[in-house]
Design a protein around this motif. Structure first.
Motif, PDB file in Angstrom:
ATOM      1  N   SER A   1       1.197   3.688   3.659  1.00 40.44           N
ATOM      2  CA  SER A   1       0.174   4.459   4.358  1.00 40.44           C
ATOM      3  C   SER A   1       0.283   4.378   5.869  1.00 40.44           C
ATOM      4  O   SER A   1      -0.347   5.172   6.576  1.00 40.44           O
ATOM      5  N   THR A   2       1.077   3.447   6.400  1.00 41.68           N
ATOM      6  CA  THR A   2       1.062   3.225   7.847  1.00 41.68           C
ATOM      7  C   THR A   2       2.452   3.020   8.430  1.00 41.68           C
ATOM      8  O   THR A   2       2.626   2.266   9.393  1.00 41.68           O
TER       9      THR A   2
ATOM     10  N   CYS B   1       3.140   4.310  -7.118  1.00 43.21           N
ATOM     11  CA  CYS B   1       1.811   4.252  -6.500  1.00 43.21           C
ATOM     12  C   CYS B   1       0.780   3.864  -7.563  1.00 43.21           C
ATOM     13  O   CYS B   1       1.086   3.798  -8.755  1.00 43.21           O
ATOM     14  N   ALA B   2      -0.439   3.639  -7.137  1.00 43.16           N
ATOM     15  CA  ALA B   2      -1.496   3.235  -8.066  1.00 43.16           C
ATOM     16  C   ALA B   2      -1.720   4.274  -9.156  1.00 43.16           C
ATOM     17  O   ALA B   2      -2.095   3.937 -10.284  1.00 43.16           O
TER      18      ALA B   2
ATOM     19  N   PRO C   1      -5.001  10.180  -1.056  1.00 43.12           N
ATOM     20  CA  PRO C   1      -6.090  10.644  -0.178  1.00 43.12           C
ATOM     21  C   PRO C   1      -6.013  10.008   1.198  1.00 43.12           C
ATOM     22  O   PRO C   1      -5.402   8.956   1.393  1.00 43.12           O
ATOM     23  N   ALA C   2      -6.649  10.668   2.160  1.00 43.47           N
ATOM     24  CA  ALA C   2      -6.735  10.117   3.515  1.00 43.47           C
ATOM     25  C   ALA C   2      -7.538   8.825   3.483  1.00 43.47           C
ATOM     26  O   ALA C   2      -8.454   8.655   2.678  1.00 43.47           O
ATOM     27  N   ALA C   3      -7.177   7.913   4.374  1.00 45.73           N
ATOM     28  CA  ALA C   3      -7.866   6.623   4.436  1.00 45.73           C
ATOM     29  C   ALA C   3      -7.755   6.085   5.848  1.00 45.73           C
ATOM     30  O   ALA C   3      -6.958   6.571   6.652  1.00 45.73           O
TER      31      ALA C   3
ATOM     32  N   ASN D   1       0.840  -1.207   0.000  1.00 44.84           N
ATOM     33  CA  ASN D   1       0.000   0.000   0.000  1.00 44.84           C
ATOM     34  C   ASN D   1       0.878   1.262   0.000  1.00 44.84           C
ATOM     35  O   ASN D   1       0.766   2.111   0.877  1.00 44.84           O
ATOM     36  N   VAL D   2       1.753   1.358  -1.012  1.00 47.97           N
ATOM     37  CA  VAL D   2       2.605   2.541  -1.111  1.00 47.97           C
ATOM     38  C   VAL D   2       1.760   3.770  -1.419  1.00 47.97           C
ATOM     39  O   VAL D   2       0.739   3.694  -2.114  1.00 47.97           O
ATOM     40  N   VAL D   3       2.202   4.916  -0.889  1.00 50.66           N
ATOM     41  CA  VAL D   3       1.475   6.168  -1.076  1.00 50.66           C
ATOM     42  C   VAL D   3       2.463   7.303  -1.321  1.00 50.66           C
ATOM     43  O   VAL D   3       3.661   7.181  -1.061  1.00 50.66           O
ATOM     44  N   ALA D   4       1.917   8.418  -1.826  1.00 49.81           N
ATOM     45  CA  ALA D   4       2.696   9.638  -2.014  1.00 49.81           C
ATOM     46  C   ALA D   4       2.128  10.696  -1.081  1.00 49.81           C
ATOM     47  O   ALA D   4       0.974  11.119  -1.241  1.00 49.81           O
TER      48      ALA D   4
END
Length: 219
Positions: A171-172, A161-162, A115-117, A107-110
């Motif tokens: 994300s965590t 990322c997606a 967005p918040a999740a 669950n890689v993010v930038a």
């Protein structure tokens, strides 16, 4: 691997544990015991990715009691495989550092784009132990330095990322920076400070190996 006297690391399928013979000064984003604290045990506990956060302290306390881990404690949760944790030590400029990292990249993010999740158990969890007397501001510096290293390693790996953007992390993610409180006094922990350089070297090696291994297992 560089060892730190009085500090032991244990790794298995249930958890990564770091225990110290004397209390460590700790700054962390840990789900249990986070913030500025002292600890004789740091636990990175493996849980299912759907594990509820509400009982994190109960889960960690039960595990620690079963292992006979000393108090006070700092606790993390991770859905990454703890038995595949990377452990790297480094020594330079009279400073020793130990970095233990668990890596999962599902669950890689930038940061600033994704967005918040809802939160979920941590994936890239990093534990740093520095054999020095580290001032609080330098602990913050070191946490930032480790985070910069993580982003650079992910960028170099080329895992997008997606939405195609390069990731800054997952994300965590969580980070723990601990100091033994003995030896040299450390006032700065940025990337080109002596302590920051030592920690960054160990973090880069451990994270690079962890990311490469995850990508090899998830082609």
């Amino acid at each position: 691997m560089t060892a730190i006297e009085g500090v032991e690391v244990a790794i298995d399928r249930e958890a990564v544990t770091v225990t110290a013979s004397r209390p460590l000064v700790v700054l962390s984003s840990a789900v249990v015991g986070g913030g500025l604290a002292t600890a004789r045990a740091i636990v990175n506990l493996h849980v299912d990715k759907h594990c509820p956060w509400g009982d994190a302290e109960l889960r960690l306390d039960a595990f620690a009691a079963g292992r006979g881990l000393p108090k006070p404690r700092v606790g993390l949760l991770t859905a990454a495989w703890t038995e595949r944790a990377q452990v790297v030590g480094e020594h330079a400029h009279g400073i020793s550092a130990l970095v233990v990292t668990t890596v999962g990249l599902g669950n890689v993010v930038a940061a600033g784009w994704s967005p918040a999740a809802a939160a979920a158990p941590g994936t890239i969890n990093t534990i740093v132990v520095v054999d020095a007397e580290v001032e609080p501001a330098a602990l913050v510096n070191l946490a930032l330095t480790v985070t910069e290293v993580k982003t650079l390693v992910l960028t170099a790996a080329g895992l997008p990322c997606a939405d195609g953007r390069p990731p800054s992390g997952t994300s965590t993610d969580a980070v723990v920076v601990a100091a033994t409180g003995r030896g040299p006094i450390v006032r700065f922990g940025g990337p080109i400070s002596e302590a920051g350089w030592v920690v960054a070297q160990a973090a880069r090696r451990g994270m690079t190996d962890g990311v490469r291994r995850w990508m090899d297992e998830h082609p």
